[in-house]
Design a protein around this motif. Structure first.
Motif, PDB file in Angstrom:
ATOM      1  N   GLY A   1       0.770  -1.236   0.000  1.00 18.39           N
ATOM      2  CA  GLY A   1       0.000   0.000   0.000  1.00 18.39           C
ATOM      3  C   GLY A   1       0.797   1.279   0.000  1.00 18.39           C
ATOM      4  O   GLY A   1       0.213   2.370   0.069  1.00 18.39           O
ATOM      5  N   VAL A   2       2.130   1.200  -0.083  1.00 13.19           N
ATOM      6  CA  VAL A   2       2.906   2.432  -0.190  1.00 13.19           C
ATOM      7  C   VAL A   2       2.727   3.006  -1.593  1.00 13.19           C
ATOM      8  O   VAL A   2       2.947   2.316  -2.585  1.00 13.19           O
ATOM      9  N   ALA A   3       2.315   4.256  -1.670  1.00 12.25           N
ATOM     10  CA  ALA A   3       2.183   4.944  -2.956  1.00 12.25           C
ATOM     11  C   ALA A   3       3.109   6.150  -3.029  1.00 12.25           C
ATOM     12  O   ALA A   3       3.726   6.413  -4.046  1.00 12.25           O
ATOM     13  N   ASN A   4       3.208   6.873  -1.904  1.00 10.82           N
ATOM     14  CA  ASN A   4       4.078   8.056  -1.846  1.00 10.82           C
ATOM     15  C   ASN A   4       4.381   8.349  -0.378  1.00 10.82           C
ATOM     16  O   ASN A   4       4.003   7.583   0.516  1.00 10.82           O
ATOM     17  N   ARG A  14       3.131  10.408   1.618  1.00 16.22           N
ATOM     18  CA  ARG A  14       1.970  10.701   2.462  1.00 16.22           C
ATOM     19  C   ARG A  14       1.197   9.444   2.855  1.00 16.22           C
ATOM     20  O   ARG A  14       0.274   9.503   3.667  1.00 16.22           O
ATOM     21  N   SER A  15       1.537   8.329   2.267  1.00 14.77           N
ATOM     22  CA  SER A  15       0.809   7.088   2.547  1.00 14.77           C
ATOM     23  C   SER A  15       0.973   6.683   4.008  1.00 14.77           C
ATOM     24  O   SER A  15       2.080   6.747   4.565  1.00 14.77           O
ATOM     25  N   TRP A  71       3.555   4.145   4.342  1.00 17.83           N
ATOM     26  CA  TRP A  71       4.927   4.631   4.393  1.00 17.83           C
ATOM     27  C   TRP A  71       5.301   5.035   5.824  1.00 17.83           C
ATOM     28  O   TRP A  71       6.418   4.763   6.284  1.00 17.83           O
ATOM     29  N   TYR A 113       3.960  -2.979  -4.430  1.00 13.23           N
ATOM     30  CA  TYR A 113       3.299  -1.836  -5.050  1.00 13.23           C
ATOM     31  C   TYR A 113       2.412  -2.304  -6.191  1.00 13.23           C
ATOM     32  O   TYR A 113       2.604  -3.373  -6.757  1.00 13.23           O
ATOM     33  N   SER A 172      -2.498  -2.135   3.593  1.00 15.41           N
ATOM     34  CA  SER A 172      -2.994  -0.755   3.610  1.00 15.41           C
ATOM     35  C   SER A 172      -3.527  -0.436   2.219  1.00 15.41           C
ATOM     36  O   SER A 172      -2.996   0.417   1.509  1.00 15.41           O
ATOM     37  N   THR A 202      -4.149  11.655   2.648  1.00 16.42           N
ATOM     38  CA  THR A 202      -3.438  10.741   1.761  1.00 16.42           C
ATOM     39  C   THR A 202      -4.028  10.833   0.355  1.00 16.42           C
ATOM     40  O   THR A 202      -5.081  11.427   0.135  1.00 16.42           O
TER      41      THR A 202
END
Length: 258
Positions: free
Chosen positions: A15-18, A20-21, A24, A41, A94, A196
């Motif tokens: 679930g890490v995208a950037n 703000r995730s 992360w 990802y 996430s 997010t």
């Protein structure tokens, strides 16, 4: 140098995208305490960004493609994990998605295909990941997912995601019952609204964020670092008797009657 709380443990993070995730924030918290991380990802458009984030972590981290809507990709992901690590200790899910139309329409107007896609990505993917992680979690460990208070109380514009999160929380309880004898704990974190990429797709999110900050007992927004810190606690021995639970990290908002 002090040994990290999660030294020697392997964590899978979906679930890490950037930056703000929430995923992360949790990756940073687990990585700072010595866990070896593997980030899953969604697709090629996220690869460069997630690889850059993985490289910034204090300990070796890998980024592997895994579209959770594709069972073949999930199998391939876990095959790659098995080659890198003999065991897995921590898993973070996430992931949530609803088609834009499903969030814009009234709840009763959600069509069958949008309903199916929302529950497939937001709920079933947690079961699919848990099933494939289980054989690798021979030492026990933690399966963790993220939910939201809209699962319990009506939140304007949240619509289909509220129903999906309710199903996700029920899944946490049933998985906790099933996996408890294996020493695997299953829990959910329920943060308040956080700015997010996914949250910004909800109509009226800015107003939701302000309302939460104005009404929550702590009178402040939720910091992703606070979510990460709570996830770190759940990953340690101090949370060894906590399973099947939804823990609120929402500055107290969920205690309010209105």
């Amino acid at each position: 140098m002090n040994k990290g709380l999660l030294e020697g443990k392997t964590a899978l993070i979906f679930g890490v995208a950037n930056r703000r995730s929430l995923a992360w924030g949790i990756a940073q918290a687990w990585g700072a305490e010595g866990a070896s991380l593997i980030l899953g990802y969604q697709g090629e458009r996220l690869r460069e960004n997630v690889e850059e984030l993985a490289a910034s972590l204090p300990k070796s981290a890998h980024a592997l493609c895994c579209d959770v809507a594709d069972d073949g990709q999930i199998e391939k992901f876990f095959a790659a994990v098995s080659e890198r690590s003999p065991s897995v200790d921590l898993v973070l899910h996430s992931i949530a998605f609803a088609p834009k139309e499903a969030l814009e329409h009234e709840f009763s107007e959600v069509d069958r295909d949008d309903f199916r896609v929302t529950f497939d990505i937001s709920v079933y993917s947690f079961l699919a990941i848990a099933r494939r992680a289980k054989p690798l979690m021979s030492r026990g460990g933690l399966l963790l997912t993220l939910t939201y208070y809209g699962s319990e109380k009506v939140t304007p514009h949240y619509h289909i995601m509220g129903a999906a999160k309710a199903a996700l929380e029920a899944s946490v309880r049933y998985l906790a019952y099933e996996m408890g004898p294996l020493g695997i704990r299953v829990n959910a974190l329920s943060p308040g609204p956080v700015n997010t990429l996914a949250a910004r797709g909800i109509s009226g999110f800015t107003q939701m964020l302000k309302h939460h900050q104005d009404k929550a007992p702590l009178r402040k927004p939720v910091d992703p670092a606070e979510v990460g810190a709570t996830a770190l606690f759940l990953a340690t021995e101090g949370a060894g008797a906590i399973t099947g639970q939804t823990l609120y990290v929402d500055c107290g908002y969920s205690i309010l009657g209105a």
